[in-house]
Design a protein around this motif. Structure first.
Motif, mmCIF file in Angstrom:
data_model
loop_
_atom_site.group_PDB
_atom_site.id
_atom_site.type_symbol
_atom_site.label_atom_id
_atom_site.label_comp_id
_atom_site.label_asym_id
_atom_site.label_seq_id
_atom_site.Cartn_x
_atom_site.Cartn_y
_atom_site.Cartn_z
ATOM 1 N N ASN A 309 5.778 0.867 -9.606
ATOM 2 C CA ASN A 309 4.469 0.488 -10.413
ATOM 3 C C ASN A 309 4.879 0.777 -11.676
ATOM 4 O OD1 ASN A 309 2.537 0.045 -12.003
ATOM 5 N ND2 ASN A 309 0.332 -0.535 -10.392
ATOM 6 N N VAL A 310 5.593 0.384 -12.911
ATOM 7 C CA VAL A 310 5.882 0.918 -14.229
ATOM 8 C C VAL A 310 4.487 1.460 -15.080
ATOM 9 C CG1 VAL A 310 8.043 0.337 -13.544
ATOM 10 C CG2 VAL A 310 6.201 -1.588 -14.975
ATOM 11 N N GLU A 311 3.467 0.623 -14.841
ATOM 12 C CA GLU A 311 2.574 1.271 -15.493
ATOM 13 C C GLU A 311 1.623 0.217 -16.918
ATOM 14 O OE1 GLU A 311 -1.200 5.110 -16.347
ATOM 15 O OE2 GLU A 311 1.050 5.593 -15.793
ATOM 16 N N LEU A 339 8.882 -4.962 -8.971
ATOM 17 C CA LEU A 339 7.788 -3.814 -10.492
ATOM 18 C C LEU A 339 6.930 -4.584 -10.259
ATOM 19 C CD1 LEU A 339 10.690 -3.925 -13.192
ATOM 20 C CD2 LEU A 339 10.611 -2.155 -11.864
ATOM 21 N N GLU A 340 5.322 -3.755 -10.601
ATOM 22 C CA GLU A 340 4.914 -3.820 -10.623
ATOM 23 C C GLU A 340 4.209 -3.640 -12.242
ATOM 24 O OE1 GLU A 340 5.605 -3.509 -6.959
ATOM 25 O OE2 GLU A 340 4.213 -2.034 -8.313
ATOM 26 N N GLU A 341 2.735 -4.057 -12.586
ATOM 27 C CA GLU A 341 2.527 -4.418 -13.898
ATOM 28 C C GLU A 341 3.600 -3.986 -15.155
ATOM 29 O OE1 GLU A 341 -0.111 -0.254 -14.888
ATOM 30 O OE2 GLU A 341 -1.126 -0.854 -12.687
ATOM 31 N N LEU A 520 5.761 -5.446 0.138
ATOM 32 C CA LEU A 520 5.704 -4.163 -0.386
ATOM 33 C C LEU A 520 5.058 -5.043 -2.031
ATOM 34 C CD1 LEU A 520 9.197 -4.096 -2.328
ATOM 35 C CD2 LEU A 520 7.931 -5.763 -1.482
ATOM 36 N N GLY A 521 4.683 -3.292 -2.018
ATOM 37 C CA GLY A 521 4.000 -3.156 -3.540
ATOM 38 C C GLY A 521 2.719 -2.155 -3.480
#
Length: 607
Positions: A309-311, A339-341, A520-521
């Motif tokens: 999670n790269v915010e 990747l999230e976000e 995943l995540g």
């Protein structure tokens, strides 16, 4: 979970009880006996005098707050014999106070109960004197000795069960400070307290706060944190530290550092952590030397899959090089990174933009510049404003993959509104579209990210990945809530989401029992939660986090609790092989200079 930074900024507006400017006069002491502070505080969480006027309340000023909820704390020098009644109280002035620490004062005003975050938050209330008239009797007095908070004084049980007749509230229950940690802290609300030689369990944040524990052995991990391993392991020794002094003087601490010597000041309560020592004296920072972890490189025959999670990453951010270095050097350039976000090309600008190709390209280029592989990528643009997150940001999941090691199986037709399906060909499961989204019309995904599904091939063997970012915990009552046990209303949507993902995994396994499936995540829930159990239903998946020792199970640090939010779950074929390894790579959550509030996860296995 929304980023701590975003959620905090969005709630910084201070609720104001009154705006009356306090009147300050110099006069001689009152002769008549008046109400004492312990009479105002009483033996429960709410004052027996709430809503009433009081006059001539005596105390010595122990702390002055000139920001946020402006006012000062006073403490009675003549304590009663009841350990349940606090001898301190906050005087809310609304404007900058004109008293000083050490002033002996009498205060007249209205007793009220202020709930930080509002009554709908479920937070406890703070007993205050509002609309005050203040009389300074003398100056330069000694501040009442600080009450010691330590491992011996804090009980092992966290909170009593709430009164069922009051909807689960603990407000009306008699305080039992020798039995429950929350009752102890409430019995000291507003008083001058101290801790000594404590370990940091929550790094300094942008709001000049950190968390310590007074119980160094309580669910400790090897890196200095305190692990939250169940709903009944709230970690009673945690305490938030803020400062009444200059921001520049506040220590920049990481998990595992120490505050040597005495940290002392009034004990407050706020919506961003509950009971908080607002320090006018802070111990000396003793660095623990914590370093960012580096996982091992995958072997030639191993497929390395990571989630990160790269915010809220968008092209205007200054963190691309740092994220690239994390992926290349600390994660050892995994074959696939979900990747999230990832935000759209103009971030939080709310103008209808949904494409994120510029965001992803900037990250891919930064990874190559850092010495990593030339990653290819796949994603699906969401419908504008339909997936939650920062308004206008249109966050989504993205697959990065190293084409030198793994290939992506493209099947046309996937878009924001099309549901991916599963067919069977030559005895093997295959996706109808790739990349695709799971049942995007399902109400489970309302204002939330839809799972991104992709079919990959590693050394000729298919692998199915489902990248997730489940609904946040926003709206849940806190561990320190008035209601015990606290209600977790956000679980309702995550449970629906988990069931939908589990159903789709079963569709794949029904077509091919031995299929390699990875879910995943950012699951936004714990490995012991009902959400995880629903994902694992009927053995379709298993959270690989549970292959680690309990003390190593965390990817996020929230209010001093090291906990799991990010997960990688695996299908039976991967679990049975016993050739997988799992690593939660701690590069962010424990550090004050984090580039994301999440730690990435890496799974390695042989398909």
């Amino acid at each position: 979970m929304p980023s701590k930074r975003t959620a905090r900024i969005g709630a910084l507006t201070v609720a104001t009880i009154c705006s009356t400017v306090s009147a300050v006069v110099l006069t001689s002491p009152a002769e008549a006996e008046s109400i004492r502070i312990h009479d105002i505080q009483g033996t429960t969480r709410t004052s027996p005098l709430a809503g009433q006027q009081v006059t001539g309340v005596e105390g010595v000023v122990t702390g002055v707050r000139t920001y946020g909820s402006r006012g000062f704390w006073i403490q009675d020098t003549r304590a009663d014999a009841d350990p349940a009644t606090s001898e301190g109280v906050f005087v809310f002035t609304s404007s900058r106070p004109t008293v000083s620490v050490g002033d002996a004062v009498t205060v007249s005003g209205s007793v009220s109960e202020f709930v930080p975050g509002g009554t709908s938050s479920g937070n406890q209330s703070v007993t205050q004197i509002t609309r005050p008239t203040i009389t300074v009797v003398s100056t330069g007095n000694a501040v009442p000795a600080a009450t010691v908070i330590d491992a011996k004084s804090v009980p092992g049980r966290y909170a009593p069960a709430g009164d069922t007749a009051a909807g689960g509230s603990v407000n009306g229950l008699p305080l039992a400070p020798a039995t429950y940690a929350l009752d102890l802290y409430e019995s000291l609300e507003g008083m001058n307290v101290q801790v000594a030689d404590v370990r940091v369990v929550g790094a300094t944040d942008p709001f000049t706060e950190l968390w310590v524990t007074v119980k160094p052995r309580e669910n400790a991990n090897r890196r200095g944190g305190t692990v939250y391993g169940s709903y009944t392991s709230q970690n009673t020794g945690r305490l938030q530290i803020q400062s009444l002094g200059a921001v520049a003087d506040f220590p920049k601490a990481n998990v595992g550092d120490g505050l040597k010597g005495t940290t002392a000041g009034p004990l407050d309560y706020n919506q961003f952590g509950g009971y908080t020592l607002v320090a006018n004296r802070i111990g000396t920072l003793e660095q623990g030397g914590l370093e960012r972890e580096t996982t091992r490189e995958q072997a030639r025959g191993e497929l390395a899959v990571a989630t990160y999670n790269v915010e809220n990453l968008d092209p205007s951010d200054a963190t691309f090089a740092d994220h690239a270095a994390a992926i290349v050097h600390h994660l050892q350039s995994p074959d696939i990174v979900t990747l999230e976000e990832i935000q759209d090309n103009n971030g939080a600008t709310n103008d209808g933009t949904v494409a994120a190709d510029q965001t992803v390209r900037k990250l891919v280029d930064a990874i190559a510049a850092a010495g990593g592989p030339a990653y290819d990528w796949r994603s699906i643009d969401p419908v504008n404003l339909a997936d939650g997150g920062e308004p206008g940001g249109n966050i989504r999941q993205v697959f990065l993959f190293n084409p030198e090691r793994v290939s992506f199986t493209d099947r046309a037709g996937g878009d924001a509104a099309t549901a991916v399906g599963v067919t069977k060909s030559y005895g093997k499961a295959r996706l109808t579209v790739s990349p695709g989204r799971i049942d995007p019309a399902n109400a489970a995904w309302t204002n939330s990210r839809k799972p991104l599904v992709g079919e990959f091939s590693f050394r000729g063997k298919p692998v199915f990945l489902i990248a997730n970012h489940f609904a946040s915990k926003g709206g849940d009552q806190s561990l320190h809530s008035e209601f015990q046990p606290p209600k977790r209303s956000s679980e309702t949507q995550r449970h629906l989401q988990a069931a939908a993902v589990n159903t789709f995994v079963k569709e794949i396994l029904a077509k091919e029992k031995s299929a390699d499936v990875i879910v995943l995540g950012d699951i936004n829930d714990f490995e012991f939660s009902d959400t995880a159990e629903l994902l694992e239903d009927d053995g379709a998946l298993w959270s690989a986090f549970k292959s680690l020792p309990k003390s190593e199970r965390y990817s996020y640090v929230f209010q001093g609790n090291a906990q799991v939010l990010d997960q990688i779950l695996i299908s039976p074929s991967i679990r049975r092989s016993c050739e997988f390894t799992y690593d939660s790579v701690h590069i962010n959550s424990e550090f004050n200079d984090q580039i994301s509030d999440h730690d990435p996860q890496v799974l390695r296995f042989k398909p």
